[in-house]
Motif scaffolding. Structure first.
Motif, PDB file in Angstrom:
ATOM      1  N   GLN A 139       0.844  -1.031  -0.069  1.00  0.00           N
ATOM      2  CA  GLN A 139       0.106  -0.176  -0.025  1.00  0.00           C
ATOM      3  C   GLN A 139       0.907   1.333  -0.048  1.00  0.00           C
ATOM      4  OE1 GLN A 139      -3.102  -0.333  -0.153  1.00  0.00           O
ATOM      5  NE2 GLN A 139      -4.171  -1.936   0.781  1.00  0.00           N
ATOM      6  N   MET A 140       0.421   2.308  -0.280  1.00  0.00           N
ATOM      7  CA  MET A 140       1.265   3.740  -0.359  1.00  0.00           C
ATOM      8  C   MET A 140       1.711   3.932   0.948  1.00  0.00           C
ATOM      9  SD  MET A 140      -0.076   7.318  -1.854  1.00  0.00           S
ATOM     10  CE  MET A 140       1.279   7.651  -3.265  1.00  0.00           C
ATOM     11  N   ASN A 141       1.139   3.767   1.924  1.00  0.00           N
ATOM     12  CA  ASN A 141       1.748   3.879   3.377  1.00  0.00           C
ATOM     13  C   ASN A 141       2.742   2.982   3.752  1.00  0.00           C
ATOM     14  OD1 ASN A 141       0.088   2.049   4.240  1.00  0.00           O
ATOM     15  ND2 ASN A 141      -1.112   3.109   5.380  1.00  0.00           N
ATOM     16  N   VAL A 187       1.935   1.152  -4.196  1.00  0.00           N
ATOM     17  CA  VAL A 187       1.031   1.981  -5.000  1.00  0.00           C
ATOM     18  C   VAL A 187       1.328   3.165  -5.193  1.00  0.00           C
ATOM     19  CG1 VAL A 187      -1.504   2.482  -4.986  1.00  0.00           C
ATOM     20  CG2 VAL A 187      -0.581  -0.073  -4.331  1.00  0.00           C
ATOM     21  N   GLY A 188       1.194   4.027  -6.111  1.00  0.00           N
ATOM     22  CA  GLY A 188       1.650   5.269  -6.586  1.00  0.00           C
ATOM     23  C   GLY A 188       2.913   5.834  -6.709  1.00  0.00           C
ATOM     24  N   ARG A 189       3.744   4.603  -6.567  1.00  0.00           N
ATOM     25  CA  ARG A 189       5.173   4.925  -7.238  1.00  0.00           C
ATOM     26  C   ARG A 189       5.444   4.263  -8.576  1.00  0.00           C
ATOM     27  NH1 ARG A 189       9.313   6.356  -3.318  1.00  0.00           N
ATOM     28  NH2 ARG A 189      10.533   6.224  -5.269  1.00  0.00           N
ATOM     29  N   ASP A 190       5.365   2.896  -8.373  1.00  0.00           N
ATOM     30  CA  ASP A 190       5.503   2.238  -9.630  1.00  0.00           C
ATOM     31  C   ASP A 190       4.316   1.355  -9.967  1.00  0.00           C
ATOM     32  OD1 ASP A 190       6.236   0.434  -7.528  1.00  0.00           O
ATOM     33  OD2 ASP A 190       7.854  -0.631  -8.548  1.00  0.00           O
ATOM     34  N   SER A 235     -10.711   9.468   1.843  1.00  0.00           N
ATOM     35  CA  SER A 235     -11.022   8.516   0.984  1.00  0.00           C
ATOM     36  C   SER A 235     -10.250   7.400   0.695  1.00  0.00           C
ATOM     37  CB  SER A 235     -11.022   9.227  -0.549  1.00  0.00           C
ATOM     38  OG  SER A 235     -11.433   8.010  -1.653  1.00  0.00           O
ATOM     39  N   MET A 236     -10.994   6.000   1.074  1.00  0.00           N
ATOM     40  CA  MET A 236     -10.151   4.969   1.096  1.00  0.00           C
ATOM     41  C   MET A 236      -9.376   4.780  -0.110  1.00  0.00           C
ATOM     42  SD  MET A 236     -13.044   1.833   0.186  1.00  0.00           S
ATOM     43  CE  MET A 236     -14.355   2.361   1.212  1.00  0.00           C
ATOM     44  N   TYR A 237      -9.596   5.537  -1.381  1.00  0.00           N
ATOM     45  CA  TYR A 237      -8.747   5.328  -2.587  1.00  0.00           C
ATOM     46  C   TYR A 237      -7.735   6.402  -2.865  1.00  0.00           C
ATOM     47  CZ  TYR A 237     -12.232   1.961  -3.712  1.00  0.00           C
ATOM     48  OH  TYR A 237     -13.142   0.659  -3.859  1.00  0.00           O
ATOM     49  N   GLY A 238      -7.765   7.601  -1.837  1.00  0.00           N
ATOM     50  CA  GLY A 238      -7.434   8.808  -2.037  1.00  0.00           C
ATOM     51  C   GLY A 238      -5.552   8.782  -2.429  1.00  0.00           C
ATOM     52  N   TYR A 249      -8.837  -2.468  -0.265  1.00  0.00           N
ATOM     53  CA  TYR A 249      -8.794  -1.252  -0.900  1.00  0.00           C
ATOM     54  C   TYR A 249      -7.702  -0.326  -0.161  1.00  0.00           C
ATOM     55  CZ  TYR A 249     -13.601  -2.988  -2.056  1.00  0.00           C
ATOM     56  OH  TYR A 249     -14.605  -3.700  -2.036  1.00  0.00           O
ATOM     57  N   GLY A 250      -7.208   0.641  -0.881  1.00  0.00           N
ATOM     58  CA  GLY A 250      -6.157   1.148   0.034  1.00  0.00           C
ATOM     59  C   GLY A 250      -5.747   2.454  -0.624  1.00  0.00           C
ATOM     60  N   ALA A 251      -4.818   3.287   0.225  1.00  0.00           N
ATOM     61  CA  ALA A 251      -4.247   4.280  -0.214  1.00  0.00           C
ATOM     62  C   ALA A 251      -3.736   4.518  -1.454  1.00  0.00           C
ATOM     63  CB  ALA A 251      -3.390   5.047   0.793  1.00  0.00           C
ATOM     64  N   GLY A 252      -3.605   5.454  -2.270  1.00  0.00           N
ATOM     65  CA  GLY A 252      -2.883   5.569  -3.736  1.00  0.00           C
ATOM     66  C   GLY A 252      -3.634   5.000  -4.975  1.00  0.00           C
ATOM     67  N   PHE A 253      -4.718   4.466  -4.759  1.00  0.00           N
ATOM     68  CA  PHE A 253      -5.581   3.755  -6.042  1.00  0.00           C
ATOM     69  C   PHE A 253      -5.939   5.066  -6.860  1.00  0.00           C
ATOM     70  CE2 PHE A 253      -7.429  -0.450  -4.817  1.00  0.00           C
ATOM     71  CZ  PHE A 253      -5.945  -0.793  -4.187  1.00  0.00           C
ATOM     72  N   TYR A 254      -5.983   6.266  -6.446  1.00  0.00           N
ATOM     73  CA  TYR A 254      -6.292   7.322  -7.372  1.00  0.00           C
ATOM     74  C   TYR A 254      -5.074   8.139  -7.825  1.00  0.00           C
ATOM     75  CZ  TYR A 254     -11.358   7.651  -5.873  1.00  0.00           C
ATOM     76  OH  TYR A 254     -12.670   7.412  -5.571  1.00  0.00           O
ATOM     77  N   CYS A 255      -3.899   7.506  -7.564  1.00  0.00           N
ATOM     78  CA  CYS A 255      -2.569   8.400  -8.109  1.00  0.00           C
ATOM     79  C   CYS A 255      -2.639   8.540  -9.396  1.00  0.00           C
ATOM     80  CB  CYS A 255      -1.505   7.702  -7.481  1.00  0.00           C
ATOM     81  SG  CYS A 255      -1.421   7.994  -5.530  1.00  0.00           S
ATOM     82  N   GLY A 256      -2.968   7.516 -10.262  1.00  0.00           N
ATOM     83  CA  GLY A 256      -2.896   7.504 -11.480  1.00  0.00           C
ATOM     84  C   GLY A 256      -3.596   8.576 -12.337  1.00  0.00           C
TER      85      GLY A 256
END
Length: 272
Positions: A139-141, A187-190, A235-238, A249-256
């Motif tokens: 996850q992003m965190n 998630v959110g990095r690569d 948000s659970m996807y923020g 579900y987790g942090a970073g799903f909206y990063c793209g």
């Protein structure tokens, strides 16, 4: 004869006299212009400090640019594969999607094999039992791993596409690891989240009955997405390291979606 030699010797002597003092004076002058050891060490220290301050920023900026370049390519390639598949298999919203909410069902493996695999040159498809068991996405965190995805499509450039079915709800999640098994696998990095979304006829006015898009809030075309929607930590996807965690579900799903929203760039406030 004697006079000539004497005169020649005297002339030669007279001519050679300035050479020694001249060389010595140059040597003295050169020594005066040289740096002392202390000055050299101080200069090297300053250069080292400047390098330590600037090189990490330069490396980070380069990594961000490369991430955007790879992400745009993956996005274009997925959409291209779907278009090619539609030529053989009809419109994507009519495909035979798995009808249960799972990532391990054999029907999802068969779906990928039919509708995606043939449209990526030299790609290989693996189920969870035949893929690298050490491969995990964080996850992003960085606190939790994402649950293991059961199907992996590995492209010729090493990109990993993993699929998760959420049918009949209307969408198929596609997780793209743009540098393959190489770290950081976060998630959110690569790792970025796409979706193949099936819309009702009423929802299809803007994006059509089916599209491959980044996972974001407006998939049903009923909400107006703002940047705050994409970065909101509640948000659970923020796209935020402080986003709420909830099972799969987790942090970073909206990063793209955030990178695309910002004009295909990673902004200064992006949670890198």
């Amino acid at each position: 004869m004697t006079n000539y030699n004497s005169e020649n010797k005297n002339a030669s002597k007279a001519h050679s006299k300035p050479l020694v003092p001249y060389c010595l004076s140059n040597l003295v002058s050169f020594k005066k212009a040289a740096f002392t050891l202390a000055e050299v060490l101080i200069t090297l220290g300053i250069i080292g400090i400047v390098a330590a301050l600037t090189i990490p920023t330069l490396v980070s900026n380069y990594q961000k640019r490369q991430t955007v370049v790879k992400l745009k390519k993956v996005f274009a390639d997925i959409n291209n594969a779907v278009k090619l598949s539609e030529v053989d298999n009809g419109p994507a919203y009519t495909w035979e999607y798995p009808q249960n909410d799972t990532s391990s069902d054999e029907t999802l493996f068969a779906f990928i094999k039919k509708y995606y695999l043939p449209y990526y040159k030299s790609a290989k498809l693996y189920d969870v039992y035949n893929f690298d068991k050490n491969y995990h996405v964080m996850q992003m965190n960085k606190d939790e791993k994402l649950p293991t995805i059961a199907n992996y499509l590995v492209l010729s450039d090493g990109t990993i596409l993993s699929f998760f079915s959420n049918l009949p709800a209307g969408y198929l999640w596609i997780f793209a690891d743009i540098n393959g098994k190489n770290p950081p696998n976060i998630v959110g990095r690569d790792v970025f989240v796409f979706t193949g979304y099936i819309r009702t006829a009423a929802q299809s006015r803007t994006y059509g009955r089916y599209s491959i898009r980044f996972w974001s809030k407006d998939l049903g075309d009923t909400n107006i997405v703002t940047r705050d929607d994409l970065t909101n930590p509640s948000s659970m996807y923020g796209c935020s390291k402080a986003a709420v965690m909830d099972d799969f579900y987790g942090a970073g799903f909206y990063c793209g979606a955030l990178i695309q929203y910002d004009g295909w760039k990673i902004a200064d406030d992006y949670p890198w």
